[in-house]
Design an enzyme around this catalytic site. Structure first.
Site, short mmCIF file in Angstrom:
data_model
loop_
_atom_site.label_atom_id
_atom_site.label_comp_id
_atom_site.label_asym_id
_atom_site.label_seq_id
_atom_site.Cartn_x
_atom_site.Cartn_y
_atom_site.Cartn_z
CG ASP A 204 -11.06 46.27 -99.25
OD1 ASP A 204 -10.87 45.71 -98.75
OD2 ASP A 204 -9.66 46.45 -99.65
NE ARG B 100 -9.13 46.75 -94.92
CZ ARG B 100 -9.01 47.57 -95.35
NH1 ARG B 100 -7.69 48.33 -94.75
NH2 ARG B 100 -9.14 47.29 -96.57
CG HIS C 139 -19.43 42.17 -94.15
ND1 HIS C 139 -19.29 43.20 -95.50
CD2 HIS C 139 -19.43 41.75 -94.40
CE1 HIS C 139 -17.59 42.98 -95.81
NE2 HIS C 139 -18.14 41.03 -94.50
CG LEU D 87 -27.70 55.31 -111.59
CD1 LEU D 87 -26.18 55.65 -111.94
CD2 LEU D 87 -27.42 55.22 -109.83
#
Length: 264
Positions: A33, A37, A50, A144
């Site tokens: 998140d 901002r 982004h 992974l």
């Protein structure tokens, strides 16, 4: 910077190393998140946040591999994100496609298996084909597992699993008494992976936003004010150290856990 907004704790590199030796999460999930901002604070369009966030994803994957974490799950696009402005959604979809094209070779080279979780049927045919190709290319990798949640919601995940079992009851493949937690979990996303040990949320909010509700039932939660593009290797390791410093009880008492540890 406060890694754990509730405790304000921060660990030295030596403390991190020692704590991780003692207790390391097998499965880490992150709610990424703060991209928008971050961009707005710099006077840039939200899409630039982004794009900056993609670099942070690369760092997070590298750090997870380095620490020996088995699974890393990233909340990329929720089922609720379709409510965002159409232009931003379109840009996110195009960015997703571009990143898959650009990053898949690097993921494959580093032994990372890509697994997209969520309802991808709403994506364009082009993007669905790209997802399938990326998953197929990395299917044999074992260093992974990188789960990317796209058009995903925790309630959706539980519902689609319940519907799958309901169909089996309807067709006589199973009876209602076989409708158990274990049976349901076998139809959830990430059903063959360990449950989430640690969930991290960047950006300063204190909620889990309908993310992996079932799989994170006993996860330790770490919240940080750091916006996702600024979440670097040290921030990741601080969060893991916070996890390692806690006592996980799973319904038992602290005394019971300490007794079991002393006997082992």
């Amino acid at each position: 910077m406060s890694i754990d907004s509730q405790s304000g704790s921060e660990f030295s590199p030596e403390e991190i190393e020692e704590l991780v030796k003692q207790s390391k999460p097998k499965h880490v999930a992150i709610i990424m998140d703060g991209n928008g901002r971050w961009a707005q604070a710099q006077g840039k369009p939200r899409v630039m946040g982004h794009k900056a966030g993609v670099k942070t994803v690369r760092r997070a994957v590298s750090t997870a591999r380095e620490m020996g974490i088995d699974s890393l799950t990233l909340f990329a696009f929720s089922s609720e994100n379709w409510r965002r402005p159409d232009k931003e959604v379109s840009l996110l979809m195009e960015l997703f496609f571009t990143v898959l094209q650009r990053e898949i070779k690097l993921l494959h080279k580093n032994g990372v298996r890509l697994n997209i979780i969520g309802d991808i049927s709403r994506f364009s045919e082009r993007l669905q084909k790209q997802i399938a190709a990326a998953e197929a290319k990395t299917a044999g990798n074992t260093d992974l597992v990188l789960n990317v949640a796209a058009n995903y919601g925790g309630r959706w995940d539980i519902m689609q699993a319940a519907q799958a079992l309901a169909k089996k009851v309807e067709t006589g493949e199973m009876v209602s008494s076989q409708f158990t937690e274990e049976a349901l979990s076998q139809h959830l996303c990430m059903q063959n992976q360990a449950e989430v040990d640690l969930m991290i949320r960047t950006g300063g909010d204190y909620r889990i936003s309908n993310f992996i509700l079932w799989q994170a039932a006993y996860a330790e939660l770490v919240f940080t004010d750091t916006l996702w593009p600024d979440f670097d290797e040290n921030a990741f390791k601080q969060a893991v150290a916070t996890f390692a410093s806690r006592q996980r009880r799973f319904g038992l008492t602290g005394c019971q856990i300490e007794s079991m540890q002393s006997e082992s």
